[in-house]
Design a protein around this motif. Structure first.
Motif, PDB file in Angstrom:
ATOM      1  N   ASP A 134      -6.759 -21.772  40.781  1.00  0.00           N
ATOM      2  CA  ASP A 134      -8.428 -21.876  41.707  1.00  0.00           C
ATOM      3  C   ASP A 134      -7.867 -21.980  42.576  1.00  0.00           C
ATOM      4  O   ASP A 134      -9.406 -21.853  43.659  1.00  0.00           O
ATOM      5  CB  ASP A 134      -7.715 -23.826  41.262  1.00  0.00           C
ATOM      6  CG  ASP A 134      -8.107 -23.829  39.709  1.00  0.00           C
ATOM      7  OD1 ASP A 134      -9.148 -23.506  39.538  1.00  0.00           O
ATOM      8  OD2 ASP A 134      -6.953 -24.540  39.344  1.00  0.00           O
ATOM      9  N   LEU A 135      -7.536 -21.541  43.318  1.00  0.00           N
ATOM     10  CA  LEU A 135      -7.080 -20.883  44.791  1.00  0.00           C
ATOM     11  C   LEU A 135      -6.037 -20.812  44.821  1.00  0.00           C
ATOM     12  O   LEU A 135      -5.328 -20.354  44.234  1.00  0.00           O
ATOM     13  CB  LEU A 135      -6.375 -23.052  45.427  1.00  0.00           C
ATOM     14  CG  LEU A 135      -6.283 -23.419  46.795  1.00  0.00           C
ATOM     15  CD1 LEU A 135      -7.594 -24.668  47.730  1.00  0.00           C
ATOM     16  CD2 LEU A 135      -4.611 -22.501  47.266  1.00  0.00           C
ATOM     17  N   VAL A 136      -6.244 -19.709  46.125  1.00  0.00           N
ATOM     18  CA  VAL A 136      -4.925 -18.499  46.895  1.00  0.00           C
ATOM     19  C   VAL A 136      -4.589 -18.733  48.143  1.00  0.00           C
ATOM     20  O   VAL A 136      -5.786 -19.696  48.759  1.00  0.00           O
ATOM     21  CB  VAL A 136      -5.488 -17.487  46.359  1.00  0.00           C
ATOM     22  CG1 VAL A 136      -4.298 -16.453  47.229  1.00  0.00           C
ATOM     23  CG2 VAL A 136      -5.801 -16.734  44.931  1.00  0.00           C
ATOM     24  N   LEU A 137      -3.729 -19.936  48.787  1.00  0.00           N
ATOM     25  CA  LEU A 137      -3.125 -19.970  50.018  1.00  0.00           C
ATOM     26  C   LEU A 137      -2.474 -18.135  51.031  1.00  0.00           C
ATOM     27  O   LEU A 137      -1.311 -18.313  50.353  1.00  0.00           O
ATOM     28  CB  LEU A 137      -2.365 -20.840  49.862  1.00  0.00           C
ATOM     29  CG  LEU A 137      -1.985 -21.656  51.025  1.00  0.00           C
ATOM     30  CD1 LEU A 137      -3.099 -21.758  52.287  1.00  0.00           C
ATOM     31  CD2 LEU A 137      -1.212 -23.161  51.032  1.00  0.00           C
ATOM     32  N   VAL A 138      -2.818 -18.317  51.658  1.00  0.00           N
ATOM     33  CA  VAL A 138      -2.322 -17.155  52.494  1.00  0.00           C
ATOM     34  C   VAL A 138      -2.297 -17.491  53.655  1.00  0.00           C
ATOM     35  O   VAL A 138      -2.264 -18.815  54.191  1.00  0.00           O
ATOM     36  CB  VAL A 138      -3.299 -15.937  53.174  1.00  0.00           C
ATOM     37  CG1 VAL A 138      -2.591 -15.297  53.859  1.00  0.00           C
ATOM     38  CG2 VAL A 138      -4.326 -15.563  52.075  1.00  0.00           C
ATOM     39  N   MET A 139      -0.441 -17.528  53.935  1.00  0.00           N
ATOM     40  CA  MET A 139       0.606 -18.303  54.699  1.00  0.00           C
ATOM     41  C   MET A 139       0.228 -17.625  56.355  1.00  0.00           C
ATOM     42  O   MET A 139       0.753 -16.221  56.237  1.00  0.00           O
ATOM     43  CB  MET A 139       2.230 -18.280  54.373  1.00  0.00           C
ATOM     44  CG  MET A 139       1.962 -19.773  53.587  1.00  0.00           C
ATOM     45  SD  MET A 139       1.823 -21.345  53.931  1.00  0.00           S
ATOM     46  CE  MET A 139       2.351 -21.201  55.186  1.00  0.00           C
ATOM     47  N   SER A 140      -0.837 -17.711  57.190  1.00  0.00           N
ATOM     48  CA  SER A 140      -0.137 -16.842  58.180  1.00  0.00           C
ATOM     49  C   SER A 140       0.827 -17.415  59.469  1.00  0.00           C
ATOM     50  O   SER A 140       0.428 -16.869  60.987  1.00  0.00           O
ATOM     51  CB  SER A 140      -1.951 -16.991  58.652  1.00  0.00           C
ATOM     52  OG  SER A 140      -2.418 -18.388  59.136  1.00  0.00           O
TER      53      SER A 140
END
Ligand code: DX5
Ligand code: ZN
Length: 221
Positions: A134-140
């Motif tokens: 449902d979601l992709v979280l890109v760590m910056s």
């Protein structure tokens, strides 16, 4: 016209002695989600909060609780966070050998499932699982602490993942976490993010500034 950008304030930057009031204040100030960073001192070099705190905060907001698990293993804790009131549970593929199983466990509880990619985690980690998310979280930033500087190389990654999501034709949110502030937010939005996590930039200036901080972060360039 594109959907409005959502803001998920990370409560890691809140006043921990007044956490309930802080969660209530950011909800009233326009937060779309409440981002809760769970760290175990093992998967990441810091320890934060557990399910009992999530449960205690739940009555202070009617916004979805966006729980970011930086813990290993994940599976033994899915039920505890679901029971505590999580609406979205996001975890890291490095936290266990069976990413697909963990995603199914989260969804079986009726929650949204997210997968988070560290700065050095390749996009290929999404290959066999993207359509289930449902979601992709890109760590910056490298996970573990608030207040770090945005890693610019992640902008290209965000652009590529945005294209991959479009190709699926599914409603999968693209969230970006770490070092998002008034300078970096426009770049992150242009790269294709639709949810921004912001700790330091939301809570700066205290409660009277929260509404303006959130509105500024949300602006499309
Ligand atoms: C880092 C956390 C982030 C962090 C963001 O491990 O996942 O959510 O709190 O904080 P800022 O916005 O201050 O970089
Ligand atoms: Zn986070």
């Amino acid at each position: 016209m594109a959907n409005p950008v959502k803001i998920s304030p990370s409560i890691l930057a809140a006043d921990f002695a007044r956490l309930g009031e802080e969660v209530s204040a950011i909800s009233t100030a326009g937060a779309d989600y409440i981002h809760i960073d769970v760290m175990d001192g093992h998967f990441v070099p810091n320890i934060t909060i557990g399910p009992d705190v999530v449960k205690a905060l739940k009555p202070h907001s009617d916004k979805p609780f966006d729980v970011h698990l930086m813990i290993a293993p994940v599976d033994p804790y899915v039920d505890a966070f679901a029971d505590a009131g999580a609406d979205i549970i996001t975890f890291h593929p490095e936290a266990g050998a069976h990413v697909h199983r963990t995603v199914q466990m989260i969804k079986a509880r009726g929650l949204k499932a997210g997968l988070s990619l560290n700065p050095a985690t390749p996009i290929s980690a999404l290959d066999e699982i993207l359509e289930d998310l449902d979601l992709v979280l890109v760590m910056s930033v490298n996970p573990g602490f608030g207040g770090q500087s945005f890693i610019e190389s992640q902008l290209r990654k965000i652009e590529t993942i945005r294209k991959r999501i479009e190709e699926t034709g599914k409603q999968i949110e693209l969230e970006v976490d770490g070092g998002v502030n008034f300078d970096t937010a426009p770049k992150v939005i242009s790269a294709g993010a639709d949810v921004l996590v912001a700790g330091t930039a939301t809570f700066k200036g205290g409660p009277s500034a929260y509404a303006e901080n959130i509105a500024t972060l949300r602006k499309r360039p």
